[in-house]
Design an enzyme around this catalytic site. Sequence first.
Site, mmCIF file in Angstrom:
data_model
loop_
_atom_site.group_PDB
_atom_site.id
_atom_site.type_symbol
_atom_site.label_atom_id
_atom_site.label_comp_id
_atom_site.label_asym_id
_atom_site.label_seq_id
_atom_site.Cartn_x
_atom_site.Cartn_y
_atom_site.Cartn_z
ATOM 1 N N GLU A 46 0.849 -1.344 0.068
ATOM 2 C CA GLU A 46 0.002 -0.026 -0.061
ATOM 3 C C GLU A 46 0.881 1.430 -0.128
ATOM 4 O OE1 GLU A 46 0.065 -2.508 1.872
ATOM 5 O OE2 GLU A 46 -1.860 -2.570 3.182
ATOM 6 N N ALA A 156 11.730 -46.163 -8.407
ATOM 7 C CA ALA A 156 13.129 -46.334 -8.624
ATOM 8 C C ALA A 156 13.320 -47.770 -9.274
ATOM 9 C CB ALA A 156 13.968 -46.552 -7.381
ATOM 10 N N ALA A 157 14.309 -48.179 -9.985
ATOM 11 C CA ALA A 157 14.251 -49.341 -10.800
ATOM 12 C C ALA A 157 14.752 -50.724 -9.909
ATOM 13 C CB ALA A 157 15.237 -49.324 -11.815
ATOM 14 N N SER A 162 17.378 -44.267 -9.739
ATOM 15 C CA SER A 162 16.219 -43.676 -10.023
ATOM 16 C C SER A 162 16.071 -42.332 -11.105
ATOM 17 C CB SER A 162 15.510 -43.212 -8.668
ATOM 18 O OG SER A 162 16.651 -42.199 -8.001
ATOM 19 N N THR A 190 18.992 -39.647 0.829
ATOM 20 C CA THR A 190 19.230 -38.924 -0.788
ATOM 21 C C THR A 190 20.577 -37.981 -0.634
ATOM 22 O OG1 THR A 190 17.028 -38.879 -0.310
ATOM 23 C CG2 THR A 190 17.879 -37.478 -1.987
ATOM 24 N N ARG A 201 18.487 -23.973 -11.086
ATOM 25 C CA ARG A 201 19.188 -23.567 -12.376
ATOM 26 C C ARG A 201 18.258 -23.621 -13.663
ATOM 27 N NH1 ARG A 201 21.171 -28.062 -9.629
ATOM 28 N NH2 ARG A 201 20.352 -29.248 -11.261
ATOM 29 N N PRO A 280 11.989 -41.945 -0.088
ATOM 30 C CA PRO A 280 10.494 -42.490 0.431
ATOM 31 C C PRO A 280 10.247 -42.692 1.827
ATOM 32 C CG PRO A 280 12.279 -44.207 -0.580
ATOM 33 C CD PRO A 280 12.763 -42.657 -0.813
ATOM 34 N N THR A 281 11.412 -42.881 2.705
ATOM 35 C CA THR A 281 11.169 -42.994 4.130
ATOM 36 C C THR A 281 10.702 -41.593 4.735
ATOM 37 O OG1 THR A 281 13.096 -44.494 3.959
ATOM 38 C CG2 THR A 281 12.313 -43.912 6.372
ATOM 39 N N ALA A 283 9.485 -39.098 3.181
ATOM 40 C CA ALA A 283 8.045 -38.709 2.492
ATOM 41 C C ALA A 283 6.865 -39.362 3.174
ATOM 42 C CB ALA A 283 7.951 -39.330 1.196
HETATM 43 C C1 AOF Z 1 0.375 -4.835 4.516
HETATM 44 N N1 AOF Z 1 0.849 -4.733 3.456
HETATM 45 O O1 AOF Z 1 2.507 -5.273 1.868
HETATM 46 C C2 AOF Z 1 2.532 -6.350 3.832
HETATM 47 C C3 AOF Z 1 1.946 -6.706 5.174
HETATM 48 O O2 AOF Z 1 8.128 -6.285 10.134
HETATM 49 P P1 AOF Z 1 7.155 -5.776 8.726
HETATM 50 O O3 AOF Z 1 7.190 -4.336 8.675
HETATM 51 O O4 AOF Z 1 7.951 -6.480 7.559
HETATM 52 O O5 AOF Z 1 5.818 -6.485 8.835
HETATM 53 C C4 AOF Z 1 5.574 -7.776 8.565
HETATM 54 C C5 AOF Z 1 4.062 -8.128 8.859
HETATM 55 O O6 AOF Z 1 3.284 -7.213 8.305
HETATM 56 C C6 AOF Z 1 3.329 -9.351 8.128
HETATM 57 O O7 AOF Z 1 3.433 -10.375 8.987
HETATM 58 C C7 AOF Z 1 1.834 -8.908 7.929
HETATM 59 O O8 AOF Z 1 1.306 -8.967 9.229
HETATM 60 C C8 AOF Z 1 2.190 -7.428 7.498
HETATM 61 N N2 AOF Z 1 2.566 -7.449 5.988
HETATM 62 N N3 AOF Z 1 0.914 -5.902 5.321
HETATM 63 O O9 AOF Z 1 -0.469 -4.100 4.922
HETATM 64 C C9 AOF Z 1 1.937 -5.434 2.996
HETATM 65 N N4 AOF Z 1 3.727 -7.014 3.422
HETATM 66 ZN ZN ZN Z 2 1.653 -2.762 6.168
#
Ligand code: AOF
Ligand code: ZN
Length: 346
Positions: A46, A156-157, A162, A190, A201, A280-281, A283
Site C-alpha cells: 500500500e 526407482a528401478a 532412479s 538422498t 538452475r 521415500p522414508t 516422505a
Molecule cells: C500490509 N501490506 O504489503 C505487507 C503486510 O515487519 P514488517 O514491517 O515487514 O511487517 C511484516 C508483517 O506486516 C506481516 O506479518 C504482515 O502482518 C504485514 N505485512 N501488510 O499491510 C504489505 N507485506
Molecule cells: Zn503494512
Amino acid sequence: MLRAAELALNWPHTHPNPRVGSVVTDASGEVVGEGWHRGPGTDHAEVMALQGAGEAARGGTTYATLEPCTHHGHTPPCVEALIAAGVATVVIGAIDPDDRVNGQGVIRLKEAGIEVISGVEEEKARALDPAYFHYHETGLPRVTLKYAMTLDGSAAADDGTSKWITGETARRDVHRLRSLVDAVVIAAGTLREDDPSLDVRLDGYTGPQPRAVVVAGKTPLPVRARLWRRDPIIVSTEPREAPSGEVIEVKPQGEHPDPVEACRALAAKGLLHLLLEGGPTVARAWWRSEVITDGVVYVGAKIGGGTGRAPMTGVFGTIADATDVEFEDVRSVGSDAVITFNKKGT
Ligand code: AOF
Ligand code: ZN
C-alpha cells in the site's frame, strides 16, 4: 482487486512476510498508483502504491489483497499512511492472520472515518500466498511433496537407480517449483546417494536460491557433498558437526527427527514453504505425521514392469485407509505429465 493480485506476484520471494499487491485510484476511479511487497525491510504494498499516487490518492480508493497493517514492524503501519493520504475507501481481499493485525486494520480505518469493504475476491487473495495463511493459522509451514514415478507407479528401478524417470522439460519444471519455495528438504540418505545441489538452475533466473535442508537420523553425513557449498540446515535428533551451514536439533520420532517438530523449527526460521524432495522414508514419515499439505507428482511416460520401488511404498493398512486428495491440475510437460494435488482441508 484482480490487478492488485497480479501485482502481488511480481516478487514472490517475500517470506516470512506475505505476498501483497495494491492499487490506488483517484476520486474519479482512475488508477494512479500500483504497489507490491518485496519482503522484510522493504515498503509494504500500500505504501509503494500510495507513493506512486501522491496527492491523487486523496478522496480515492485503495485496493489491497491483504488487510493493511497496524503495527510498527520493519516499517510504519500502513493504516497510518492510508489515513494521512486522505483515502476515502479501502477495499480488502483477505484479513491478515498475523496476530499483530488480525482485524485491527479494519477497525482502525473505520475509526478514522474511512469506508472499508473487506472479503473482496478473498479466495484469490489467500491463494496468492497459501503458505503465509497456513503458517499463521497452524504454526506449521506449507509442505509440498514432490516426486517422480513411472506410469506404473515406481520411483526407482529394481537396481535402485532412479534418475531420468522423466524428460528434460519436466526436470526443468522442478527448478521452477524450487524457485517458488523457501527451502528444499531431503533426507540424509538422498544426500549420500544422489549428491544433489537442490538449487534453481534456470536460464536468466536472478531470484534468491531456496535454503537446502537435510533431515538426518543417526547415520553419519558424507564428508564430501555438493550441498556443503550451499550452507544447508541440518535437522538432527542429536548434536553433530556439519562441514558447513547450521544444525538444528529437534526431538526424535523413532530414529528420525519428529516431522512436526522439524516443520515447526523450520517455519520459525521464516521458511514458510518447504518442498519435500525425498526419499521415500522421509516422505512416508512426513505424510503420516500429516504435515504435508499438497504435492506435485511427475509421471514419466515410461512403464517399469519390474518390482520397482513405489514413491512411498504401498497403502498404510488397507485400501480403504488411503487418503483422498483433490487434483488441482493435471497437465503435460514435454512428453511427461504433472499432477498437482491438495490434501483435503489444507
Ligand atoms: C500490509 N501490506 O504489503 C505487507 C503486510 O515487519 P514488517 O514491517 O515487514 O511487517 C511484516 C508483517 O506486516 C506481516 O506479518 C504482515 O502482518 C504485514 N505485512 N501488510 O499491510 C504489505 N507485506
Ligand atoms: Zn503494512
